[in-house]
Motif scaffolding. Sequence first.
Motif, PDB file in Angstrom:
ATOM      1  N   ALA B 218     -11.758 -51.397  24.394  1.00 50.99           N
ATOM      2  CA  ALA B 218     -10.887 -51.228  25.514  1.00 50.99           C
ATOM      3  C   ALA B 218     -10.160 -49.947  25.522  1.00 50.99           C
ATOM      4  CB  ALA B 218      -9.994 -52.312  25.607  1.00 50.99           C
ATOM      5  N   VAL B 219     -10.123 -49.021  26.613  1.00 45.65           N
ATOM      6  CA  VAL B 219      -9.405 -47.719  26.566  1.00 45.65           C
ATOM      7  C   VAL B 219      -8.368 -47.821  27.592  1.00 45.65           C
ATOM      8  CG1 VAL B 219      -9.621 -45.313  26.812  1.00 45.65           C
ATOM      9  CG2 VAL B 219     -11.676 -46.815  25.814  1.00 45.65           C
ATOM     10  N   ILE B 220      -7.224 -47.477  26.980  1.00 44.59           N
ATOM     11  CA  ILE B 220      -5.913 -47.500  28.059  1.00 44.59           C
ATOM     12  C   ILE B 220      -5.489 -46.026  28.195  1.00 44.59           C
ATOM     13  CG2 ILE B 220      -3.868 -48.645  28.618  1.00 44.59           C
ATOM     14  CD1 ILE B 220      -4.249 -50.809  26.587  1.00 44.59           C
ATOM     15  N   VAL B 221      -5.433 -45.486  29.253  1.00 46.31           N
ATOM     16  CA  VAL B 221      -5.038 -44.261  29.301  1.00 46.31           C
ATOM     17  C   VAL B 221      -3.604 -44.271  30.038  1.00 46.31           C
ATOM     18  CG1 VAL B 221      -5.565 -41.820  30.199  1.00 46.31           C
ATOM     19  CG2 VAL B 221      -7.189 -43.305  28.838  1.00 46.31           C
ATOM     20  N   VAL B 222      -2.580 -43.632  29.792  1.00 51.97           N
ATOM     21  CA  VAL B 222      -1.427 -43.508  30.733  1.00 51.97           C
ATOM     22  C   VAL B 222      -1.692 -42.172  31.052  1.00 51.97           C
ATOM     23  CG1 VAL B 222       1.075 -43.042  30.535  1.00 51.97           C
ATOM     24  CG2 VAL B 222      -0.071 -45.082  29.377  1.00 51.97           C
ATOM     25  N   THR B 223      -1.349 -42.001  32.427  1.00 52.86           N
ATOM     26  CA  THR B 223      -1.493 -40.508  33.134  1.00 52.86           C
ATOM     27  C   THR B 223      -0.615 -40.517  34.528  1.00 52.86           C
ATOM     28  OG1 THR B 223      -2.980 -38.844  33.893  1.00 52.86           O
ATOM     29  CG2 THR B 223      -3.615 -40.898  34.296  1.00 52.86           C
ATOM     30  N   HIS B 224      -0.005 -39.600  34.895  1.00 55.38           N
ATOM     31  CA  HIS B 224       0.364 -39.379  36.113  1.00 55.38           C
ATOM     32  C   HIS B 224      -0.432 -38.281  36.816  1.00 55.38           C
ATOM     33  CE1 HIS B 224       3.580 -37.180  33.946  1.00 55.38           C
ATOM     34  NE2 HIS B 224       3.211 -36.129  34.565  1.00 55.38           N
ATOM     35  N   ASP B 225      -1.682 -37.734  35.982  1.00 51.58           N
ATOM     36  CA  ASP B 225      -2.216 -36.670  36.606  1.00 51.58           C
ATOM     37  C   ASP B 225      -3.327 -37.140  37.510  1.00 51.58           C
ATOM     38  OD1 ASP B 225      -3.910 -34.452  36.957  1.00 51.58           O
ATOM     39  OD2 ASP B 225      -4.336 -34.190  34.805  1.00 51.58           O
ATOM     40  N   ASN B 226      -2.930 -36.860  38.913  1.00 52.97           N
ATOM     41  CA  ASN B 226      -4.065 -37.820  39.722  1.00 52.97           C
ATOM     42  C   ASN B 226      -5.546 -37.014  39.851  1.00 52.97           C
ATOM     43  OD1 ASN B 226      -3.057 -35.425  41.163  1.00 52.97           O
ATOM     44  ND2 ASN B 226      -2.024 -36.492  42.483  1.00 52.97           N
ATOM     45  N   ARG B 227      -5.480 -35.848  39.092  1.00 52.64           N
ATOM     46  CA  ARG B 227      -6.638 -35.169  39.276  1.00 52.64           C
ATOM     47  C   ARG B 227      -7.660 -36.054  38.317  1.00 52.64           C
ATOM     48  NH1 ARG B 227      -4.190 -29.430  37.131  1.00 52.64           N
ATOM     49  NH2 ARG B 227      -3.687 -31.096  35.785  1.00 52.64           N
ATOM     50  N   VAL B 228      -7.087 -36.795  37.250  1.00 49.07           N
ATOM     51  CA  VAL B 228      -8.164 -37.658  36.820  1.00 49.07           C
ATOM     52  C   VAL B 228      -8.321 -39.072  36.993  1.00 49.07           C
ATOM     53  CG1 VAL B 228      -7.731 -35.988  34.917  1.00 49.07           C
ATOM     54  CG2 VAL B 228      -6.453 -38.015  34.793  1.00 49.07           C
ATOM     55  N   PHE B 229      -7.782 -39.483  38.207  1.00 50.48           N
ATOM     56  CA  PHE B 229      -7.904 -40.932  38.355  1.00 50.48           C
ATOM     57  C   PHE B 229      -9.096 -41.526  38.554  1.00 50.48           C
ATOM     58  CE2 PHE B 229      -3.459 -41.401  40.494  1.00 50.48           C
ATOM     59  CZ  PHE B 229      -2.715 -41.090  39.340  1.00 50.48           C
ATOM     60  N   ASP B 230     -10.074 -40.802  39.012  1.00 50.26           N
ATOM     61  CA  ASP B 230     -11.545 -41.017  39.469  1.00 50.26           C
ATOM     62  C   ASP B 230     -12.346 -41.364  37.782  1.00 50.26           C
ATOM     63  OD1 ASP B 230     -10.913 -38.090  38.980  1.00 50.26           O
ATOM     64  OD2 ASP B 230     -13.140 -37.802  39.562  1.00 50.26           O
ATOM     65  N   PHE B 231     -11.652 -41.127  36.737  1.00 42.38           N
ATOM     66  CA  PHE B 231     -12.320 -41.465  35.454  1.00 42.38           C
ATOM     67  C   PHE B 231     -12.082 -42.943  35.063  1.00 42.38           C
ATOM     68  CE2 PHE B 231     -12.222 -36.696  35.236  1.00 42.38           C
ATOM     69  CZ  PHE B 231     -13.723 -36.630  34.934  1.00 42.38           C
ATOM     70  N   GLY B 232     -11.129 -43.603  35.859  1.00 41.34           N
ATOM     71  CA  GLY B 232     -10.706 -44.774  35.505  1.00 41.34           C
ATOM     72  C   GLY B 232     -11.690 -45.813  36.171  1.00 41.34           C
ATOM     73  N   ASP B 233     -11.689 -46.789  35.411  1.00 38.77           N
ATOM     74  CA  ASP B 233     -12.576 -48.002  35.744  1.00 38.77           C
ATOM     75  C   ASP B 233     -11.604 -49.171  36.430  1.00 38.77           C
ATOM     76  OD1 ASP B 233     -15.261 -47.532  34.540  1.00 38.77           O
ATOM     77  OD2 ASP B 233     -14.210 -47.864  32.712  1.00 38.77           O
ATOM     78  N   ARG B 234     -10.363 -49.066  36.145  1.00 43.69           N
ATOM     79  CA  ARG B 234      -9.281 -49.973  36.756  1.00 43.69           C
ATOM     80  C   ARG B 234      -7.946 -49.064  36.643  1.00 43.69           C
ATOM     81  NH1 ARG B 234      -7.656 -54.621  33.657  1.00 43.69           N
ATOM     82  NH2 ARG B 234      -6.821 -55.633  35.708  1.00 43.69           N
ATOM     83  N   ILE B 235      -7.440 -48.930  38.060  1.00 45.62           N
ATOM     84  CA  ILE B 235      -6.152 -47.906  37.881  1.00 45.62           C
ATOM     85  C   ILE B 235      -5.130 -48.868  37.893  1.00 45.62           C
ATOM     86  CG2 ILE B 235      -4.904 -46.212  39.021  1.00 45.62           C
ATOM     87  CD1 ILE B 235      -7.755 -45.028  39.882  1.00 45.62           C
ATOM     88  N   VAL B 236      -3.877 -48.935  37.193  1.00 46.76           N
ATOM     89  CA  VAL B 236      -2.745 -49.979  37.401  1.00 46.76           C
ATOM     90  C   VAL B 236      -1.834 -49.115  37.676  1.00 46.76           C
ATOM     91  CG1 VAL B 236      -1.500 -51.766  36.254  1.00 46.76           C
ATOM     92  CG2 VAL B 236      -3.669 -51.332  35.518  1.00 46.76           C
ATOM     93  N   SER B 237      -1.078 -49.315  38.916  1.00 48.56           N
ATOM     94  CA  SER B 237      -0.156 -48.648  39.474  1.00 48.56           C
ATOM     95  C   SER B 237       1.272 -49.367  38.941  1.00 48.56           C
ATOM     96  CB  SER B 237      -0.305 -48.346  40.821  1.00 48.56           C
ATOM     97  OG  SER B 237      -1.441 -47.603  41.174  1.00 48.56           O
ATOM     98  N   MET B 238       2.219 -48.615  38.408  1.00 48.15           N
ATOM     99  CA  MET B 238       3.550 -49.181  38.095  1.00 48.15           C
ATOM    100  C   MET B 238       4.610 -48.459  38.936  1.00 48.15           C
ATOM    101  SD  MET B 238       3.237 -49.681  34.072  1.00 48.15           S
ATOM    102  CE  MET B 238       4.775 -50.668  34.002  1.00 48.15           C
ATOM    103  N   SER B 239       5.646 -49.277  39.069  1.00 49.72           N
ATOM    104  CA  SER B 239       6.703 -48.637  39.843  1.00 49.72           C
ATOM    105  C   SER B 239       7.828 -49.660  39.432  1.00 49.72           C
ATOM    106  CB  SER B 239       6.549 -48.527  41.243  1.00 49.72           C
ATOM    107  OG  SER B 239       7.795 -48.387  41.806  1.00 49.72           O
ATOM    108  N   ASP B 240       9.019 -48.765  38.742  1.00 50.28           N
ATOM    109  CA  ASP B 240      10.135 -49.567  38.655  1.00 50.28           C
ATOM    110  C   ASP B 240      10.253 -50.814  37.571  1.00 50.28           C
ATOM    111  OD1 ASP B 240      12.958 -49.547  38.667  1.00 50.28           O
ATOM    112  OD2 ASP B 240      12.820 -50.756  40.449  1.00 50.28           O
ATOM    113  N   GLY B 241       9.262 -50.591  36.711  1.00 52.19           N
ATOM    114  CA  GLY B 241       9.061 -51.554  35.778  1.00 52.19           C
ATOM    115  C   GLY B 241       8.092 -52.702  35.964  1.00 52.19           C
ATOM    116  N   ARG B 242       7.439 -52.486  37.102  1.00 56.75           N
ATOM    117  CA  ARG B 242       6.854 -53.696  37.405  1.00 56.75           C
ATOM    118  C   ARG B 242       5.249 -53.037  37.879  1.00 56.75           C
ATOM    119  NH1 ARG B 242       9.729 -57.923  39.108  1.00 56.75           N
ATOM    120  NH2 ARG B 242      11.936 -57.521  39.275  1.00 56.75           N
ATOM    121  N   ILE B 243       4.381 -54.100  38.024  1.00 54.27           N
ATOM    122  CA  ILE B 243       3.144 -53.408  38.431  1.00 54.27           C
ATOM    123  C   ILE B 243       2.865 -53.554  39.863  1.00 54.27           C
ATOM    124  CG2 ILE B 243       0.321 -54.100  38.358  1.00 54.27           C
ATOM    125  CD1 ILE B 243       0.945 -54.920  35.383  1.00 54.27           C
ATOM    126  N   GLU B 244       2.641 -52.651  40.602  1.00 52.80           N
ATOM    127  CA  GLU B 244       2.600 -52.321  41.989  1.00 52.80           C
ATOM    128  C   GLU B 244       1.209 -52.851  42.588  1.00 52.80           C
ATOM    129  OE1 GLU B 244       3.474 -48.465  43.500  1.00 52.80           O
ATOM    130  OE2 GLU B 244       5.287 -49.133  44.119  1.00 52.80           O
TER     131      GLU B 244
END
Lengths: 380, 250
Positions: B218-244
């Motif tokens: 399993a690969v987990i990548v933390v990023t805020h670089d939206n240019r690379v979002f298309d590489f993810g199989d799942r995108i987990v968006s977080m905000s204020d300590g919660r999963i949005e």
Amino acid sequence: MNWLAWKMLTGDAAKYLGIVFGVAFGSLLIAQQSAIFVGLMRRTSSQIIDITEADIWVMDEAQQNIDEIRPMPETRLHQVRGVSGVQWAVRLYKGLVRCRTSDGNFRQSIMIGVDDTSLVGAPRSMLQGSVADLRRPDGVIIDAAGYRQLFPGQPMELGRTLDMNDRRAVVVGICDVTPPFQTFPVIYTRYSQATLFIPAERNTLSFVLAKAKPGVSIPRLCRQIRLATGLKAMSWDDFFWFNVKYYLTHTGIPVNFGITVMLGFIVGAAIAGQTFYLFTLENLKQFGSLKAMGVDNLHLIGMILFQAAAVGIMGFGIGIGLAASFFEIMEISGQADLRGMYVPWQVIAITGTAVSVIVTIASLLSLRKVLVLEPAMVFK
Amino acid sequence: MKNTPTASSENSDKLAKRAAHDTHAVICRGVTKEYGTGETRVRALSGIDLDVDYGCMTLLVGPSGCGKTTLISIMAGLLDPTAGDVVLLGEARAALRGRKLVKFRAENIGFVFQQYNLLPSLTAAENVAVPLIIRGRPRAQAVKRGAELLEAVGMKDKTSSYPVQLSGGQQQRVAIARALVNDPRLLVCDEPTAALDARSGRNVMELLKKTTVHPDRAVIVVTHDNRVFDFGDRIVSMSDGRIEKIEVSN
């Protein structure tokens, strides 16, 4: 892991050399000053060191060192000879005399008057002439350093004359001696001759040198001499330490050198400790990464101790090497003040211990930082 | 809900048993993390429920301070949650302590850091070999394996280069090779493109996608670089300590 620790340590050459320099500087200062201190203490007992034929030194009960002498009457020699267990006992004169050369140069000198018959107490290492030449009329043997002081710039040759107490003395030999505490020339002559070279005194016997019969216990014989004569009797070794102790307790030398050695320790610890600590701080991220990748605290402690040991050994080696080179260069250059001084093994051991403490302090400061490091900090 | 230690342990065991039979590499249930005490207490994560699957790249995205780094630190076994259950590769996180946890990390988890964190005094091949050396492999063997891995990430001609002689993109490739050298089951990447220009960033993500995604990993990548979002199989968006929200890529 040691390989990794070594690579991390030597990665930044400037910092690595800075830590090694700190330890080396501390070692140099500690070793050099301790060696000079030990050398000076040896010098206070130089005449004791040079006279090894006798087992026991006998002197006035009130005497506290080898330099402040209360002369004894000649009869004391016979009293010592009369003690059971004494194989032989001879006279020794030690005192100061003013020496004048034909060109008007003069020096206060240490005069040693040795037994006329046996020449016990005469120098062992002759550079020119022989000890037997002391039997020649007015004959004196002078140490090489003293010769250079009395006849500066002149070739070393026998037959030169000196004037002591308006009496002519002829240099019949040049010897090598343990350098004395005062950098005075050391002049050897026969006891009977010495009494003529010094100003008239009622008593002239400084010491009685005695040899124990084979199988006789020296401490026991010393006690017997004390009981029989009321004089102070000490073995060679005891007299050496008795004399050293006097200088340790009655002069500012130990305090003075102690302060310098302590400064060496503090400066060495400060430089090495601070640089090592900063080195660890700058590598904290790397240590954090290693922690995250699965290096446990025990291995991290091992890595830091290895680094500390590596810089400690290197700094210690360089420091001791520099200290030894310093004394060697002084010896070769003929520098009289430090002649005969060297770094004894005891000083090396003390310096090694001090360096161990320095690097331990340095590593402990760093260890704390690494041990409390949260591996999660690598993501910050 | 706050779990008592006993309840938490039981929950972890149940989750661990479940994880052994399904496709989840990491399971988080009600994960909460608080820093500080009293009035200075700050809640970084609030009741996170998240599964990270084998064979896919999960991106954790969100603004700074949203709790991404705290969450991957917990998922990588670097940080203890204040409450909640975590199962890492079938093992209850609560049961992994001290040297056992350190060994677990060394054997199962690979890391790619934002600032690469390469040791400057080691060559690229030696840097890649570090995790193997940590695990006790002979140095020569480890460095040889490191060189092989470098070849796999297109750095064959840079095996003897020092980090200072490499560009940012090249250093990150070395870091990826280092993360893979132990063949980890979980790869955690923290902002791998943050210090790179757009082109290098995409290259690194392509490399990550190509070389790291694997059915058993399993690969987990933390990023805020939206240019690379298309590489993810799942995108987990977080905000204020919660999963949005969680988006699954097509």
